[in-house]
Write an enzyme that holds these catalytic residues in place. Structure first.
Site, PDB file in Angstrom:
ATOM      1  N   GLU A 117      48.594  29.636  48.482  1.00  0.00           N
ATOM      2  CA  GLU A 117      47.673  30.561  49.160  1.00  0.00           C
ATOM      3  C   GLU A 117      46.513  30.869  48.219  1.00  0.00           C
ATOM      4  O   GLU A 117      46.346  30.238  47.183  1.00  0.00           O
ATOM      5  CB  GLU A 117      48.424  31.853  49.530  1.00  0.00           C
ATOM      6  CG  GLU A 117      49.066  32.550  48.347  1.00  0.00           C
ATOM      7  CD  GLU A 117      49.937  33.729  48.725  1.00  0.00           C
ATOM      8  OE1 GLU A 117      49.767  34.277  49.816  1.00  0.00           O
ATOM      9  OE2 GLU A 117      50.787  34.113  47.899  1.00  0.00           O
ATOM     10  N   ASP A 138      44.383  40.908  44.514  1.00  0.00           N
ATOM     11  CA  ASP A 138      43.689  39.754  45.096  1.00  0.00           C
ATOM     12  C   ASP A 138      42.206  39.732  44.739  1.00  0.00           C
ATOM     13  O   ASP A 138      41.335  39.619  45.603  1.00  0.00           O
ATOM     14  CB  ASP A 138      43.835  39.747  46.629  1.00  0.00           C
ATOM     15  CG  ASP A 138      45.267  39.947  47.091  1.00  0.00           C
ATOM     16  OD1 ASP A 138      46.168  39.415  46.427  1.00  0.00           O
ATOM     17  OD2 ASP A 138      45.474  40.634  48.103  1.00  0.00           O
TER      18      ASP A 138
END
Length: 526
Positions: free
Chosen positions: A187, A15
């Site tokens: 997301e 991420d």
């Protein structure tokens, strides 16, 4: 031409969020249940990176006691504006069933390697928060929204709300600005402003084999966002032959020379197996703008490359890190982390016995509260880790040793303990999704040994323990174990981290019997 070799951040660094400040580049990555929270790496050339900070290092900033495996810190976002670094992050308290408890916070600092502020609470509507600094001075938070209602899309879109630095809170209306594409599971949002458009970068398809990066843009920050006609702009989906799998969840940076790159999540499966013991890592790709102002891979297509052209910047390598830690400094090596909470003097000391790491027996390896355990990431498919421990147990409830683990339900543990017949002894405990075993028919007596050297050799999916009385003559102990069980694909609860190796001590009698570790050596093998 200089090349960047992917992944740039090896072993459980997912991420990524990237920011450039002058000639310096920083990447923040997720740490989940491992403390301190958030890893920040530094580079000057996008080729060489070093770990420099973990900003969430106080309980007042992050208390994950009791968080489930793969809860905690999800998808931090690191930005910079007017002399201040901003870091927003999610602390996921629960994620089972239909509900997720996702609390989002903001911390700031003027010195990225110094102390960060106390957290400002933002919201709890969903995870993956990202802060955008508009050119008119306003600041906006985006995050995905969780929708638990029956028959609804659990990934309910991307919410936008203004953040007030003066009031230190979100203000004004909340808008759902993007419901996602047909890939679903929208997301990881990041907002940018380029070429007169607001660009919205999202991760879609789920953070597994179908992961992808998509992009949309709008003239107005609240929308309507038109979808890039060639989405996804980056993905490994439907191509199992690629070395870099699970490509997705990215962030874009422009160099000081006007070159464009995207950092993104990837995974490298074990050869011949769909298991990723190294977890989700960070890679980088070079990008270019099309005439109609969409971002594309410079190499064409949308598949991630292992070798990428480096930017036109002076090469800046860092000094090699030592492979051995003799515990002769007052603080733990930055590569070590603990589980969920920091370890105070009641659990860990580097001063009570000079030149040793003392771990005081804590709760069991199943505990999500107070474990006396320190560990570092596995960052290569092949490595050797070695330690030497002095430990005097007097009950079978006391244990200490060398551990390879993924989470509280999955580990391989070479431990010193005590037995009524054998006295001090050496044995192995394994756990596979909370199914426990002791693969030795009988523990090995080391009665009378003051010191015991312990070693593990990991070779892709093969894991072998060794022991020695002197660190010279080594003997195998136990069978070859399956290291591939320490992977996201195998583990039923801990789905988002990676394999670690480290040191631990338990005392289930509650008497906190200490173990002294003389050194820890982690040596990667090609």
């Amino acid at each position: 031409m200089k090349q960047i070799t992917n992944p740039i951040l090896r072993g459980f660094n997912p991420d990524p969020s990237i920011v450039r400040v002058g000639d310096d580049y920083y990447i923040a990555t997720s740490t989940f249940e491992w403390f301190p929270g958030v890893q920040i790496h530094h580079s000057k050339d996008l080729i060489h990176w070093r770990l420099v900070a973990r900003p969430l290092n106080r309980l007042s900033q992050l208390n994950m006691k009791g968080n489930r495996d793969s809860g905690g810190i999800w998808a931090p976002c690191l930005t910079y504006d007017q002399g201040t670094f901003y870091l927003v992050y999610t602390d996921v308290k629960s994620k089972g069933g239909i509900f997720k408890d996702t609390h989002n916070y903001l911390v700031t600092t003027g010195d990225i390697m110094g102390e960060w502020s106390e957290p400002v609470y933002l919201n709890s509507s969903g995870f993956d928060p990202s802060l955008f600094h508009d050119d008119d001075g306003r600041k906006w938070l985006v995050n995905m929204v969780c929708d638990h209602r029956k028959g609804r899309n659990r990934f309910g879109g991307i919410l936008l709300q203004e953040y007030s630095p003066e009031e230190k809170r979100l203000v004004g209306p909340i808008a759902n600005i993007f419901k996602g594409t047909e890939l679903g599971k929208t997301e990881g949002p990041h907002l940018y402003k380029w070429h007169g458009y607001y660009y919205l970068l999202t991760a879609e398809g789920g953070t597994g084999w179908g992961h992808a990066i998509t992009m949309a843009r709008s003239k107005n920050i609240t929308g309507h966002y038109e979808v890039d006609p060639e989405n996804p702009i980056l993905t490994s989906r439907n191509d199992p032959e690629l070395i870099l799998q699970k490509a997705g969840h990215g962030d874009v940076v422009e160099t000081q020379n006007g070159e464009w790159y995207i950092v993104h999540l990837t995974s490298r499966p074990l050869p011949g197996k769909r298991r990723t013991v190294l977890g989700r890592e960070t890679s980088i790709q070079k990008m270019v703008w099309t005439e109609d102002k969409w971002l594309r891979l410079e190499a064409g297509g949308n598949k991630p490359l292992v070798q990428v052209p480096a930017p036109a910047l002076p090469e800046h390598p860092w000094a090699e890190e030592p492979v051995r830690d003799d515990f002769d400094k007052p603080e733990l090596n930055i590569n070590f982390q603990t589980m969920r909470v920091p370890l105070g003097e009641e659990s860990l000391s580097l001063t009570e016995r000079k030149g040793y790491l003392r771990l005081k027996g804590g709760e069991s390896l199943s505990s999500k509260f107070n474990q006396s355990l320190v560990a570092r990431r596995q960052q290569s498919f092949c490595y050797t880790a070695t330690t030497c421990v002095e430990f005097e147990p007097d009950t079978f409830q006391q244990m200490a040793g060398l551990i390879c683990l993924h989470d509280t339900e999955n580990f391989c543990y070479l431990r010193i303990s005590w037995d009524e017949e054998l006295g001090k002894c050496l044995g192995i405990i394994t756990a596979q999704n909370a199914s426990f075993d002791e693969p030795l028919d009988r523990d090995y007596s080391i009665k009378g040994w003051k010191r015991c050297y312990l070693r593990v050799e990991v070779d892709y999916e093969r894991l072998q323990f060794f022991f020695s009385p002197d660190g010279e003559a080594w003997e195998k102990i136990g069978p070859v174990l399956d290291a591939s069980t320490l992977s996201n694909e195998f583990c039923r609860e801990g789905k988002f981290t990676g394999a670690f190796v480290g040191l631990c001590c338990q005392d289930l009698s509650g008497r906190c019997q200490p173990a002294d570790f003389d050194f820890f050596e982690y040596l990667e093998r090609a």
